[in-house]
Design a protein around this motif. Structure first.
Motif: not given
Length: 240
Positions: A21, A25, A29
């Motif tokens: 993550y 991402k 985010e």
């Protein structure tokens, strides 16, 4: 064949999923949806290894999130703010969880992306309607009868802004929130404001205990209208 499927089930640890993550991402985010990254993403990643070992597909998680989203107005009307807020938090966690499972299991698909998008739209409309219903029962005289319509107007602004961002993204081939944030006051302000929205369930939980839900309706109308206007300016710059 069933034995082979069990053997081949992904066994990623939570630590490995957190690393993935962070690499893939987290930057995007935390730029545009820091509230979700703070509130929903950590429990989703912690839950993902369990569901991966059980072989639960990402689509099943998305469908559960959709079902919870659809239930929000009825839950708010029947049981009040606290249950509705808790269900909204759970729906948010599942919304992050399905993507984590899909990426970890190599099952990312266009159909999954589409179902996730539909769930997001339904969640927005249902949750705002639930907030309007909660505010209607305790709204002051000057807002009496307008809480639910105003909440639905806020949902319309928010959903329209989301659709405009997606369409502009398709036209320009860029991410919906642009590049990861650069240092600067304007970027920081945008990042802070845009990331507030996922924290709305916590506000509902608080106001459900102390009162004043109608202020949240007014905030959502103003916030969503500004989001819509900002999106138009940003989209026109992107596609022109």
């Amino acid at each position: 064949m069933e034995t082979d499927a069990r053997i081949n089930r992904p066994r990623q640890s939570a630590a490995a999923l957190f690393r993935a993550y962070a690499a893939d991402k987290a930057g995007e985010e935390w730029h545009g949806e820091w509230g979700a990254a703070l509130l929903f993403r950590p429990p989703a990643i912690l839950l993902a290894p369990v569901l991966l070992r059980l072989g639960v597909p990402a689509t099943a998680v998305t469908l559960c999130s959709l079902g919870l989203a659809l239930s929000l107005p009825a839950v708010a009307f029947a049981w009040g703010a606290v249950p509705a807020a808790l269900i909204a938090v759970l729906a948010g966690i599942l919304d992050c969880l399905d993507g984590t499972i899909a990426r970890a299991s190599g099952s990312v698909s266009r159909a999954g992306h589409y179902l996730d998008f539909v769930t997001d739209v339904v969640y927005r409309a249902s949750f705002y309607a639930a907030i309007g219903l909660l505010a209607a029962g305790a709204a002051p005289v000057w807002l009496h009868g307008w809480a639910l319509p105003l909440a639905l107007v806020a949902a319309l602004f928010a959903i329209s802004a989301r659709l405009c961002r997606v369409y502009a993204e398709k036209m320009s081939g860029t991410a919906p929130y642009g590049e990861p944030p650069r240092r600067g006051a304007a970027t920081l302000i945008f990042s802070v404001i845009s990331g507030i929205d996922p924290l709305t369930p916590l506000v509902v939980l608080l106001l459900g205990m102390v009162g004043g839900m109608y202020w949240l309706v007014l905030w959502l109308v103003a916030y969503s209208a500004l989001d819509f206007l900002y999106t138009q300016v940003a989209a026109l710059r992107r596609v022109s």
